[in-house]
Write a protein that holds these residues in place. Structure first.
Motif, PDB file in Angstrom:
ATOM      1  N   LEU A 211      40.249  50.975  -2.246  1.00 20.77           N
ATOM      2  CA  LEU A 211      41.211  50.593  -1.212  1.00 20.77           C
ATOM      3  C   LEU A 211      40.788  49.280  -0.572  1.00 20.77           C
ATOM      4  CD1 LEU A 211      41.979  54.016   0.539  1.00 20.77           C
ATOM      5  CD2 LEU A 211      43.526  52.644  -0.884  1.00 20.77           C
ATOM      6  N   GLY A 212      41.764  48.425  -0.360  1.00 16.92           N
ATOM      7  CA  GLY A 212      41.503  47.179   0.343  1.00 16.92           C
ATOM      8  C   GLY A 212      40.922  46.094  -0.538  1.00 16.92           C
ATOM      9  N   ASN A 215      42.697  44.878  -7.458  1.00 16.11           N
ATOM     10  CA  ASN A 215      42.265  44.917  -8.861  1.00 16.11           C
ATOM     11  C   ASN A 215      40.810  45.362  -9.034  1.00 16.11           C
ATOM     12  OD1 ASN A 215      42.796  44.625 -11.583  1.00 16.11           O
ATOM     13  ND2 ASN A 215      42.098  42.488 -11.640  1.00 16.11           N
ATOM     14  N   THR A 216      40.324  46.207  -8.123  1.00 15.40           N
ATOM     15  CA  THR A 216      38.912  46.630  -8.160  1.00 15.40           C
ATOM     16  C   THR A 216      38.853  48.152  -8.311  1.00 15.40           C
ATOM     17  OG1 THR A 216      38.365  44.810  -6.698  1.00 15.40           O
ATOM     18  CG2 THR A 216      36.722  46.577  -6.905  1.00 15.40           C
ATOM     19  N   TYR A 217      37.942  48.602  -9.196  1.00 17.00           N
ATOM     20  CA  TYR A 217      37.898  50.039  -9.523  1.00 17.00           C
ATOM     21  C   TYR A 217      36.472  50.586  -9.574  1.00 17.00           C
ATOM     22  CZ  TYR A 217      42.511  48.727 -11.304  1.00 17.00           C
ATOM     23  OH  TYR A 217      43.767  48.233 -11.427  1.00 17.00           O
ATOM     24  N   ILE A 218      36.330  51.812  -9.106  1.00 14.84           N
ATOM     25  CA  ILE A 218      35.087  52.560  -9.379  1.00 14.84           C
ATOM     26  C   ILE A 218      35.325  53.287 -10.693  1.00 14.84           C
ATOM     27  CG2 ILE A 218      33.543  54.394  -8.601  1.00 14.84           C
ATOM     28  CD1 ILE A 218      34.664  53.845  -5.739  1.00 14.84           C
ATOM     29  N   VAL A 219      34.327  53.214 -11.595  1.00 17.98           N
ATOM     30  CA  VAL A 219      34.510  53.851 -12.901  1.00 17.98           C
ATOM     31  C   VAL A 219      33.775  55.186 -12.936  1.00 17.98           C
ATOM     32  CG1 VAL A 219      34.335  53.569 -15.400  1.00 17.98           C
ATOM     33  CG2 VAL A 219      34.594  51.552 -13.917  1.00 17.98           C
ATOM     34  N   THR A 290      36.230  53.349  -0.070  1.00 15.79           N
ATOM     35  CA  THR A 290      37.230  54.409  -0.204  1.00 15.79           C
ATOM     36  C   THR A 290      38.155  53.999  -1.333  1.00 15.79           C
ATOM     37  OG1 THR A 290      38.622  53.340   1.430  1.00 15.79           O
ATOM     38  CG2 THR A 290      37.182  55.113   2.213  1.00 15.79           C
ATOM     39  N   TYR A 291      38.814  54.996  -1.906  1.00 14.80           N
ATOM     40  CA  TYR A 291      39.692  54.660  -3.034  1.00 14.80           C
ATOM     41  C   TYR A 291      40.931  55.534  -3.005  1.00 14.80           C
ATOM     42  CZ  TYR A 291      37.824  58.915  -5.165  1.00 14.80           C
ATOM     43  OH  TYR A 291      37.479  60.220  -5.405  1.00 14.80           O
ATOM     44  N   SER A 292      41.900  55.158  -3.806  1.00 12.96           N
ATOM     45  CA  SER A 292      43.098  55.991  -3.891  1.00 12.96           C
ATOM     46  C   SER A 292      43.075  56.751  -5.199  1.00 12.96           C
ATOM     47  CB  SER A 292      44.365  55.132  -3.794  1.00 12.96           C
ATOM     48  OG  SER A 292      44.412  54.251  -4.906  1.00 12.96           O
ATOM     49  N   HIS A 293      43.709  57.922  -5.194  1.00 12.02           N
ATOM     50  CA  HIS A 293      43.696  58.769  -6.377  1.00 12.02           C
ATOM     51  C   HIS A 293      44.467  58.104  -7.509  1.00 12.02           C
ATOM     52  CE1 HIS A 293      44.446  62.261  -8.931  1.00 12.02           C
ATOM     53  NE2 HIS A 293      43.337  62.747  -8.384  1.00 12.02           N
ATOM     54  N   PRO A 294      43.930  58.138  -8.714  1.00 14.25           N
ATOM     55  CA  PRO A 294      44.580  57.426  -9.817  1.00 14.25           C
ATOM     56  C   PRO A 294      45.943  58.015 -10.194  1.00 14.25           C
ATOM     57  CG  PRO A 294      42.765  58.763 -10.634  1.00 14.25           C
ATOM     58  CD  PRO A 294      42.677  58.772  -9.139  1.00 14.25           C
ATOM     59  N   LEU A 295      46.162  59.259  -9.855  1.00  9.58           N
ATOM     60  CA  LEU A 295      47.455  59.881 -10.164  1.00  9.58           C
ATOM     61  C   LEU A 295      48.147  60.276  -8.866  1.00  9.58           C
ATOM     62  CD1 LEU A 295      46.358  62.202 -13.107  1.00  9.58           C
ATOM     63  CD2 LEU A 295      47.533  60.001 -13.278  1.00  9.58           C
ATOM     64  N   GLY A 296      47.824  59.536  -7.811  1.00 11.71           N
ATOM     65  CA  GLY A 296      48.283  59.898  -6.483  1.00 11.71           C
ATOM     66  C   GLY A 296      49.780  60.194  -6.423  1.00 11.71           C
ATOM     67  N   GLY A 297      50.550  59.428  -7.151  1.00  7.96           N
ATOM     68  CA  GLY A 297      51.990  59.596  -7.084  1.00  7.96           C
ATOM     69  C   GLY A 297      52.473  60.916  -7.645  1.00  7.96           C
ATOM     70  N   ARG A 308      36.546  59.410  -0.620  1.00  8.05           N
ATOM     71  CA  ARG A 308      35.352  58.634  -0.240  1.00  8.05           C
ATOM     72  C   ARG A 308      34.242  58.793  -1.265  1.00  8.05           C
ATOM     73  NH1 ARG A 308      33.508  59.638   5.721  1.00  8.05           N
ATOM     74  NH2 ARG A 308      31.940  58.221   4.855  1.00  8.05           N
ATOM     75  N   VAL A 309      33.199  58.006  -1.042  1.00  9.78           N
ATOM     76  CA  VAL A 309      32.031  58.059  -1.934  1.00  9.78           C
ATOM     77  C   VAL A 309      30.874  58.690  -1.165  1.00  9.78           C
ATOM     78  CG1 VAL A 309      30.381  56.688  -3.281  1.00  9.78           C
ATOM     79  CG2 VAL A 309      32.798  56.003  -3.166  1.00  9.78           C
ATOM     80  N   TYR A 310      30.197  59.645  -1.815  1.00 12.23           N
ATOM     81  CA  TYR A 310      29.079  60.333  -1.157  1.00 12.23           C
ATOM     82  C   TYR A 310      27.817  60.238  -2.009  1.00 12.23           C
ATOM     83  CZ  TYR A 310      32.799  62.427   1.626  1.00 12.23           C
ATOM     84  OH  TYR A 310      33.869  62.610   2.446  1.00 12.23           O
ATOM     85  N   ALA A 311      26.697  60.388  -1.355  1.00 11.22           N
ATOM     86  CA  ALA A 311      25.424  60.392  -2.091  1.00 11.22           C
ATOM     87  C   ALA A 311      25.099  61.810  -2.524  1.00 11.22           C
ATOM     88  CB  ALA A 311      24.294  59.862  -1.209  1.00 11.22           C
ATOM     89  N   ALA A 312      24.587  61.944  -3.764  1.00  6.29           N
ATOM     90  CA  ALA A 312      24.175  63.271  -4.249  1.00  6.29           C
ATOM     91  C   ALA A 312      23.043  63.116  -5.255  1.00  6.29           C
ATOM     92  CB  ALA A 312      25.353  63.984  -4.890  1.00  6.29           C
ATOM     93  N   ASP A 313      22.018  63.938  -5.084  1.00  7.56           N
ATOM     94  CA  ASP A 313      20.836  63.834  -5.953  1.00  7.56           C
ATOM     95  C   ASP A 313      21.125  64.219  -7.404  1.00  7.56           C
ATOM     96  OD1 ASP A 313      19.245  63.036  -3.883  1.00  7.56           O
ATOM     97  OD2 ASP A 313      18.782  65.097  -3.277  1.00  7.56           O
ATOM     98  N   PHE A 314      22.142  65.023  -7.598  1.00  2.96           N
ATOM     99  CA  PHE A 314      22.389  65.494  -8.969  1.00  2.96           C
ATOM    100  C   PHE A 314      23.001  64.442  -9.876  1.00  2.96           C
ATOM    101  CE2 PHE A 314      26.109  67.026  -6.471  1.00  2.96           C
ATOM    102  CZ  PHE A 314      27.130  66.375  -7.154  1.00  2.96           C
ATOM    103  N   VAL A 315      23.341  63.264  -9.319  1.00  5.19           N
ATOM    104  CA  VAL A 315      23.929  62.205 -10.149  1.00  5.19           C
ATOM    105  C   VAL A 315      22.824  61.593 -11.012  1.00  5.19           C
ATOM    106  CG1 VAL A 315      25.113  59.989 -10.142  1.00  5.19           C
ATOM    107  CG2 VAL A 315      25.692  61.733  -8.422  1.00  5.19           C
TER     108      VAL A 315
END
Length: 1053
Positions: A211-212, A215-219, A290-297, A308-315
């Motif tokens: 968001l904001g 043309n930028t994406y989290i993969v 923050t990002y928007s859902h790819p199939l939001g519509g 949102r993006v969160y931290a997690a040890d299992f990554v």
RNA sequence: GGGCCCGUAGCUUAGCUAGGUUGAGCGCACGGCUGAUAACCGUGAGGUCACGCGUUCAAAUCGCGUCGGGCCCA
């Protein structure tokens, strides 16, 4: 009366006979009754699931149990031995569904839950009966008439009571959890019910628009495209570095975000032609995105969710380093979701199809079929970076094999995780065999214990006794049928569904309380076995007398299974472990160590083994094949071997019978104490050995070293009894009249066999019983009616003489060495030798009064024990050591070597013993040091030798006319005996015999032994000569040492 | 990926807790025995004790690592 037994060991006949006897005399009941009032031994049978067929593993399991129980019973324990059956659950539901061709729960509901339950019940009961018959064949003595069955009302009550107790202890809770879900069975399934194997799935990389930022994406990457509609967040590893790159493909550029280390591989997979690094992002910076859902519509609910993006040890540093989080569809996702108060969005129903929440496009679509749909939509939205296929391990429902899904559902839980520390403490109090089964394996499992989801959305199970009020939410757990009746005023004949579903309770608020429609996880059924088998809660007295269990034994797969479920259920209700000791046993694999499976076709049925060899043999084999806790590699060869061993035991037992019968052996003659002064050393030896054996077996049994027991017993039978003692006593049994020497031998054999039958009773109950019936019951009507009613034998310390055992071991060694030496010297055992010389290397040997035994077994006239280090005169061989001669003699060396070869070895050795030797050769004298030659002692031709542990044994095979005469006599005797056998004569039958020997010198030798020969073969009429006319029923030509000997025999009238 | 167990002769295995010459059975080869007899016994060949490193005077055994198998977990 002792009776002779005919023929070979025939396990099938023998076992059938014994089964009939046990049935006729109600032996099992009598044995159990006999021990009432004894010290209590509470055993709980881990209930096999009623599949209808037992397999080798369950057979092994029951054999161990039976052996332990028989042993305990012989030790005067009153044993609790109710067999158990695990009869609820999906496996049976699935079988019944299959038989009607049902595809899902709706089919069951249409058919009628009451009828369905009835079918399941019938099915389980029938399977139970089939399996009971199979277990009985193994000789497993459990209480088959009154087993505990998980489908009985009293059993259901035990589960209800337990849950009520857990509720009182505030350990029961209802909650939304992500569970393994089988969309076909439409129920939650336990972790232990998930079966993993490789499955090919999609492997997709998806771009989530930031968001904001244009043309930028989290993969992210996933193998379950169908979970994308439920995406709520992205997780990153707090220790990773991330990169923002501008990547180009086909002239178009876009900005992508992923873990720095993975940029190149991701872009390669996405077929980007080149890229440039824009900036690095820390994990903290990532969390600001923050990002928007790819199939939001397409998924309406997604509009209201802040992604949102969160931290997690299992990554982990795999794929993109950014993980797609759908808290409604993953365990870790759910936990992360709860932690950060995300929405637990789960737009999938129990049937595995999307609900209306997934949006009109997806609603009603089965998730596994939705994968391709989702991919198409992602492509259309321009959000798919790459798609491929990937083979990976995926979980399946262990009954219907449907791939499981994870969905968030409302379930009932036991809060086991709160009890971890207490459980670990309890585990350390339990005695484990082997020790590491508890301290390492089980403890490790408990450290990872999670809350236990006990609810299942099925039919054939114990109904959850939880009633809730829809109006006020009030909750009540019912503990017993009586309580239910009291609360509802209704009495149920059967506590199963659906009747129990129709019971409503009055809520204090005035509303009607409804039963939670679920049934228990079937693991909960067996978890309460230790008190359910005591009929608790209805019989509190029995419970207080017996509980907790003294002993349980199951395979190592039960670490997470029954060992655990029992502990869990006991902890939530009683706060302590329900068992005091556990023997963990292994798995049965095929001879190559592979799992037995239908697809490999390597399954061995226990009945097949019983049919081919017998139950005792199967039992003895599985008990002795390896240590109990190791996996058993089933081998037909090894079973065959066990069979041979028991056959030898049978022959050893059979051996003495004809003589005992002939001599009218009776209780008086069996009384060993009457022959104390007539016992020969070998008698005292075997009595010592059998008492030592009792000591060993008892010691090992106390720590469940079952394999060692089997080996000790086998060794005793083969080595001590069959190969040695029986060979030693044979001549004594031929003596014709009652003489104390013979009777002492009988009494000894009798004593040993009776002791053995008792010692083997827990392990090979049939053969032990058969021998006992003949030997003991045959002589004494008043003796206990079965070997299994006898007390476990106690080792008689006064009979144990370790020194004698050692001496005999030595004699055996010498005897073997002597046969070895004979073989080298080419002298058969049938031919006597004049002398055996024992030459000990270091310390002298003590034959402990067993010289006569040694003489007999080596067929020798004299035994001489030389002093330590002393040796009879031997031939010497002397060989040059070139390495030493060369440097000293240089060019002369060749001559020195020749000189040594020509020298007299005895003389050289004599000189060397005093220092140096001088050898004269072709007019020269050579000085030889000890290191220049290797002197080897060679037994001389008439004095072959063989080594034993303490030195050498020499056999003087020099022939004398007397020895030769004896040798020929034995050759002739042997042939006549052979012919007697051929005529099928009885031992006591007399014969007429004519022997014609074509060589005069040999005939003269034989004539010296004429009387002896006639006596040995029981010839009333015996002719021995040259040119005799042969007569008789059987006439044969023989070749004895190259001489033709013609023999004719007939039964004397 | 993690925990636990296992790896010894062609095959099945003992020994490992407590370090001191690897021991059986099957199979193979040869021999023997013969009133247990469609049984039995002896001898022989066959082992880098999975591999590597370490501790130790000394390792199949103890420790670490690698490989392979099993059970369980992720």
């Amino acid at each position: 009366m002792i009776t002779e037994v005919a023929g070979q060991y025939n396990a099938e006949d023998l076992e059938n006979q014994i089964r009939l006897l046990w049935e006729k005399e109600q032996t099992y009941r009598t044995v159990r009754k006999l021990r009432v009032g004894g010290k209590k031994f509470f055993f709980v049978d881990g209930p096999p699931y009623t599949t209808g067929r037992i397999h080798l593993g369950t057979a092994w399991n029951k054999v161990i149990k039976d052996s332990v129980l028989r042993y305990k019973s012989m030790n005067c324990f009153e044993v609790k031995d109710r067999a158990g059956w695990d009869m609820h659950g999906l496996p049976i539901e699935v079988k019944v569904e299959e038989s009607f061709g049902f595809r899902n729960k709706k089919d069951i509901e249409t058919y009628g839950v009451d009828k369905f339950i009835q079918r399941c019940k019938e099915f389980a009961l029938r399977q139970k009966d089939d399996m009971t018959a199979q277990f009985k064949i193994l000789g497993a003595w459990l209480d088959w008439e009154d087993p505990y069955m998980t489908l009985k009302n009293e059993y259901l009550e035990a589960a209800w009571w337990t849950l009520k107790k857990a509720h009182e202890n505030n350990l029961l809770e209802r909650g939304l959890r992500v569970v393994n879900w089988c969309p076909r069975c439409q129920t939650a399934i336990a972790d232990s019910e998930v079966e993993y194997w490789d499955e090919t799935d999609y492997s997709i990389y998806v771009k989530f628009p930031v968001l904001g930022e244009e043309n930028t994406y989290i993969v992210i990457w996933t193998t379950t495209p169908w979970t994308i509609p439920a995406n709520v967040a992205v997780a990153v590893n707090p220790t990773f570095q991330y990169s923002k790159v501008r990547a180009r493909k086909d002239g178009k550029a876009e900005i992508l975000i992923m873990a720095s280390d993975l940029v190149e591989s991701v872009l390669k997979i996405g077929r980007y032609q080149d890229f440039e690094l824009l900036c690095a992002l820390s994990a903290e910076q990532m969390q600001e995105l923050t990002y928007s859902h790819p199939l939001g519509g397409m998924v309406p609910r997604q509009k209201d969710i802040l992604h949102r993006v969160y931290a997690a040890d299992f990554v982990t540093a795999e794929n993109t380093g950014c993980v797609h989080i759908a808290p409604g569809h993953g365990l870790e996702d759910y936990e992360l979701g709860m932690k950060h108060h995300m929405e637990i969005f789960c737009p999938v129903g129990g049937d595995g199809c999307y609900t209306a929440e997934a949006g009109a496009k997806y609603q009603g679509l089965y998730v596994k079929e939705a994968d391709s749909e989702v991919i198409v939509d992602l492509v259309e939205q321009g959000k798919l970076l790459s798609q491929g296929r990937l083979a990976h391990r995926y979980g399946h429902c262990w009954r219907c094999k449907t791939p499981i899904i994870f969905i968030a559902t409302s379930q009932w839980f036991l809060r086991i995780s709160d009890l971890r520390d207490k459980m670990l403490e309890e585990v350390s109090r339990i005695t484990w065999y082997p020790e590491w089964a508890g301290s390492a394996r089980f403890s490790d499992w408990i450290k990872n214990a999670r809350d236990w989801c006990i609810s299942r959305q099925r039919y054939w199970g114990i109904p959850l006794p939880i009633w809730t009020c829809p109006a006020c939410g009030h909750l009540e757990v019912i503990g017993t049928a009586a309580e239910l009746e009291e609360r509802s005023g209704q009495k149920l004949a059967d506590l199963h569904r659906p009747d129990v579903d129709h019971i409503f309770l009055d809520c204090p608020c005035g509303g009607k309380m409804v039963r939670s429609p679920d049934v228990f996880d079937v693991w909960f059924d067996s978890a309460v076995a230790s008190w359910a088998t005591l009929r608790f809660p209805s019989h509190e007295e029995e419970f207080s007398e017996w509980w907790p269990a003294d002993f349980i034994t199951e395979g190592h797969d039960q670490t997470r299974g029954w060992f655990y479920s029992q502990l869990g259920a006991a902890m939530v209700s009683f706060g302590r472990a329900p068992y005091k000791s556990v023997l963990m046993h292994g798995f049965t694999l095929d001879d190559q160590g592979r799992k037995m499976s239908k697809s490999i076709g390597n399954i061995v049925q226990p009945e097949e083994v019983v049919q081919k060899f017998g139950a005792d043999i199967l039992r003895f084999y599985v008990l002795g094949a390896n240590a109990p806790w190791e996996d058993l590699h089933f081998s037909w060869d090894a079973v065959e071997n066990t069979s041979r061993m028991l056959n030898i035991f049978w022959n050893a037992y059979r051996f003495a019978l004809p003589y005992m019968v002939l001599d009218k052996f009776d209780a008086g003659k069996a009384d060993l104490s009457r022959y104390e002064s007539n016992l020969r050393p070998e008698d005292r030896w075997i009595l010592s050995r059998v008492n030592s054996l009792i000591e060993d077996v008892t010691k090992e049994m106390e720590v469940y070293q079952l394999h060692r027991i089997v080996r000790s017993i086998s060794d005793f039978i083969l080595e001590d009894l069959s190969r040695w003692y029986i060979q030693l006593v044979r001549p004594r049994t031929w003596i014709e009249q009652d003489n104390p020497d013979k009777l002492a031998a009988y009494a000894t054999i009798y004593e040993v066999l009776v002791k053995l039958s008792k010692l083997m009773a827990p392990f090979t109950p049939f053969i032990a019983e058969s021998i006992y019936q003949n030997l003991v019951k045959g002589l004494d009507e008043g003796a206990p009616q079965s070997v299994h009613m006898c007390q476990w034998p106690k080792a008689d310390a006064a009979r144990i003489d370790k020194h004698l055992e050692e001496s005999m071991a030595l004699v055996r060694e010498v005897s073997m060495a002597a046969s070895n030496a004979r073989q080298k010297g080419g002298r058969k055992l049938r031919w006597p030798v004049s002398e055996i010389l024992i030459a000990p290397a270091k310390e002298t040997v003590d034959l402990g009064g067993l010289e006569n035994v040694l003489k007999g077994q080596t067929n020798s006239k004299k035994i001489t024990v030389l002093a330590a280090g002393e040796k009879p005169k031997m031939d010497l061989e002397i060989a040059p050591v070139h390495k030493k001669i060369g440097p000293v003699y240089k060019g002369e060396a060749k001559n020195v070597v020749e000189a040594i070869a020509a020298a007299d070895p005895t003389e050289v050795k004599r000189q060397l013993d005093e220092g140096e030797a001088t050898i004269s050769f072709r007019g020269m004298e050579y000085r030889i040091t000890a290191d220049m030659v290797a002197i080897k002692e060679l037994p001389s031709q008439n004095l072959p030798a063989a080594e034993f542990s303490r030195g050498f044994v020499f056999v003087d095979i020099t022939l004398t006319p007397e020895l030769e005469a004896e040798g020929y006599a034995r050759e002739i005797i042997r042939r006549i005996q052979d012919m007697r056998k051929e005529l099928d004569l009885r031992v006591e039958d007399q014969i007429r015999a004519i022997v014609d020997i074509e060589s005069k010198p040999i005939l003269d030798l034989a004539l010296q032994k004429k009387e002896h020969i006639a006596g040995e073969v029981r010839a009333a009429n015996f002719q021995l000569g040259l040119g005799l006319e042969l007569q008789g029923k059987l006439v044969k030509d023989w070749d004895i040492e190259g001489v033709c000997v013609r023999i004719g025999i007939d039964r004397a009238v």
